[in-house]
Design a protein around this motif. Sequence first.
Motif, PDB file in Angstrom:
ATOM      1  N   PHE A  16     -19.238 -83.809   4.456  1.00 12.81           N
ATOM      2  CA  PHE A  16     -18.249 -83.357   3.741  1.00 12.81           C
ATOM      3  C   PHE A  16     -17.858 -81.720   4.306  1.00 12.81           C
ATOM      4  O   PHE A  16     -18.228 -81.447   4.749  1.00 12.81           O
ATOM      5  CB  PHE A  16     -19.724 -82.318   2.948  1.00 12.81           C
ATOM      6  N   ALA A  17     -16.827 -81.599   3.479  1.00 13.18           N
ATOM      7  CA  ALA A  17     -16.445 -80.200   2.955  1.00 13.18           C
ATOM      8  C   ALA A  17     -16.252 -80.008   1.846  1.00 13.18           C
ATOM      9  O   ALA A  17     -16.032 -80.400   1.161  1.00 13.18           O
ATOM     10  CB  ALA A  17     -15.367 -80.510   3.991  1.00 13.18           C
ATOM     11  N   ILE A  18     -16.280 -78.320   1.438  1.00 15.56           N
ATOM     12  CA  ILE A  18     -15.841 -77.305   0.846  1.00 15.56           C
ATOM     13  C   ILE A  18     -14.619 -77.343   0.720  1.00 15.56           C
ATOM     14  O   ILE A  18     -14.051 -76.297   1.501  1.00 15.56           O
ATOM     15  CB  ILE A  18     -16.280 -76.383   0.300  1.00 15.56           C
ATOM     16  N   ILE A  19     -13.414 -77.034  -0.010  1.00 17.14           N
ATOM     17  CA  ILE A  19     -12.633 -77.246   0.076  1.00 17.14           C
ATOM     18  C   ILE A  19     -11.345 -76.246  -1.162  1.00 17.14           C
ATOM     19  O   ILE A  19     -12.438 -76.675  -2.058  1.00 17.14           O
ATOM     20  CB  ILE A  19     -10.623 -78.640   0.916  1.00 17.14           C
ATOM     21  N   HIS A  30     -14.281 -87.197  -3.717  1.00 17.59           N
ATOM     22  CA  HIS A  30     -14.760 -85.677  -4.240  1.00 17.59           C
ATOM     23  C   HIS A  30     -15.274 -85.337  -5.635  1.00 17.59           C
ATOM     24  O   HIS A  30     -15.852 -86.462  -6.063  1.00 17.59           O
ATOM     25  CB  HIS A  30     -13.325 -84.789  -4.181  1.00 17.59           C
ATOM     26  N   LEU A  31     -16.163 -84.469  -5.430  1.00 18.94           N
ATOM     27  CA  LEU A  31     -17.135 -83.556  -6.466  1.00 18.94           C
ATOM     28  C   LEU A  31     -16.380 -82.226  -6.825  1.00 18.94           C
ATOM     29  O   LEU A  31     -16.394 -81.271  -5.874  1.00 18.94           O
ATOM     30  CB  LEU A  31     -18.475 -83.767  -6.155  1.00 18.94           C
ATOM     31  N   SER A  32     -16.060 -82.046  -7.855  1.00 23.55           N
ATOM     32  CA  SER A  32     -15.417 -80.598  -8.573  1.00 23.55           C
ATOM     33  C   SER A  32     -17.137 -79.706  -8.694  1.00 23.55           C
ATOM     34  O   SER A  32     -18.017 -80.329  -8.791  1.00 23.55           O
ATOM     35  CB  SER A  32     -14.326 -81.003  -9.525  1.00 23.55           C
ATOM     36  N   LEU A  33     -16.526 -78.735  -8.241  1.00 19.77           N
ATOM     37  CA  LEU A  33     -18.086 -77.729  -8.219  1.00 19.77           C
ATOM     38  C   LEU A  33     -17.546 -77.073  -9.434  1.00 19.77           C
ATOM     39  O   LEU A  33     -16.409 -76.569  -9.578  1.00 19.77           O
ATOM     40  CB  LEU A  33     -18.057 -76.611  -6.414  1.00 19.77           C
ATOM     41  N   PRO A  34     -18.067 -76.266  -9.924  1.00 18.41           N
ATOM     42  CA  PRO A  34     -18.070 -75.266 -11.767  1.00 18.41           C
ATOM     43  C   PRO A  34     -17.475 -74.066 -10.758  1.00 18.41           C
ATOM     44  O   PRO A  34     -18.235 -73.351 -11.097  1.00 18.41           O
ATOM     45  CB  PRO A  34     -19.616 -75.628 -11.781  1.00 18.41           C
ATOM     46  N   TRP A  35     -17.589 -73.570  -9.899  1.00 19.10           N
ATOM     47  CA  TRP A  35     -16.870 -72.317  -9.724  1.00 19.10           C
ATOM     48  C   TRP A  35     -15.235 -72.568  -8.858  1.00 19.10           C
ATOM     49  O   TRP A  35     -14.920 -73.411  -8.405  1.00 19.10           O
ATOM     50  CB  TRP A  35     -17.538 -71.912  -8.179  1.00 19.10           C
ATOM     51  N   LEU A 134      -4.685 -66.274 -10.765  1.00 23.88           N
ATOM     52  CA  LEU A 134      -3.830 -67.774  -9.864  1.00 23.88           C
ATOM     53  C   LEU A 134      -5.253 -68.401  -9.372  1.00 23.88           C
ATOM     54  O   LEU A 134      -5.832 -67.530  -8.795  1.00 23.88           O
ATOM     55  CB  LEU A 134      -2.833 -67.395  -8.942  1.00 23.88           C
ATOM     56  N   LYS A 135      -5.950 -69.174 -10.278  1.00 23.46           N
ATOM     57  CA  LYS A 135      -7.228 -69.491  -9.428  1.00 23.46           C
ATOM     58  C   LYS A 135      -6.706 -70.976  -9.150  1.00 23.46           C
ATOM     59  O   LYS A 135      -6.141 -71.668  -9.520  1.00 23.46           O
ATOM     60  CB  LYS A 135      -7.612 -69.996 -10.829  1.00 23.46           C
ATOM     61  N   VAL A 136      -7.973 -71.225  -8.103  1.00 21.95           N
ATOM     62  CA  VAL A 136      -8.113 -72.638  -7.523  1.00 21.95           C
ATOM     63  C   VAL A 136      -8.974 -73.341  -7.520  1.00 21.95           C
ATOM     64  O   VAL A 136     -10.194 -72.171  -7.740  1.00 21.95           O
ATOM     65  CB  VAL A 136      -7.221 -72.636  -6.047  1.00 21.95           C
ATOM     66  N   ASP A 137      -9.760 -74.651  -7.747  1.00 16.69           N
ATOM     67  CA  ASP A 137     -11.095 -75.340  -8.111  1.00 16.69           C
ATOM     68  C   ASP A 137     -11.270 -75.304  -6.553  1.00 16.69           C
ATOM     69  O   ASP A 137     -10.590 -75.594  -5.385  1.00 16.69           O
ATOM     70  CB  ASP A 137     -10.498 -76.348  -8.746  1.00 16.69           C
ATOM     71  N   LEU A 138     -12.673 -75.160  -6.470  1.00 14.60           N
ATOM     72  CA  LEU A 138     -13.170 -75.519  -5.354  1.00 14.60           C
ATOM     73  C   LEU A 138     -13.846 -77.309  -5.310  1.00 14.60           C
ATOM     74  O   LEU A 138     -14.600 -77.740  -6.890  1.00 14.60           O
ATOM     75  CB  LEU A 138     -14.079 -74.773  -5.105  1.00 14.60           C
ATOM     76  N   SER A 139     -14.016 -77.860  -4.178  1.00 14.85           N
ATOM     77  CA  SER A 139     -14.240 -79.400  -4.253  1.00 14.85           C
ATOM     78  C   SER A 139     -14.721 -79.792  -3.673  1.00 14.85           C
ATOM     79  O   SER A 139     -14.951 -79.194  -1.980  1.00 14.85           O
ATOM     80  CB  SER A 139     -13.219 -81.314  -4.267  1.00 14.85           C
TER      81      SER A 139
END
Length: 164
Positions: A16-19, A30-35, A134-139
């Motif tokens: 796995f990798a968190i991007i 992928h799985l979108s993370l809530p942060w 400017l926010k970016v999602d984590l997955s």
Amino acid sequence: NADDIILKLDNGLLDFAIIIGFIDKSKYEHLSLPWYDKWGLLVKKNNPLAKKDYILAEDLKNIPLIISKQIHTDTFLAEWLGKSIDDFNIVATFNLLYNASLMVKQNIGSVLCLDGIINTNESDLQFIPLNPELKVDLSIIWKKNQTFSNIAKKFLENLKTFIS
């Protein structure tokens, strides 16, 4: 560095990798993370911009900037800036934000970066968020058709339960 992590994932060295941000949906599940992470400007506390509550695109026009050299970063930032990154005074690029923070301390430039990676407490550095934000999602990503070990399967199952 995201590019290095993706290479390890592609070569089977990681399950796995968190991007942050961009996901190549043709290659990865992928799985979108809530942060999420927020972008801003890392400056020395004696920089005139350090007095601001937030940074606008026009604040960046004539200052020396240090940006990440990761793939897609310049395109992503150009969208927020409303013009090509080439129209700005880019004096250096970095792979590791710590190294870029040393350049800030030496008055080489200010760094466009994510919040929270460099601890600015008890230092001469300050992070100022961008406005508009400017926010970016984590997955978390993994290769399509990946065969997981039992523990990796359990990890993913528990993560899905936690997120839902």
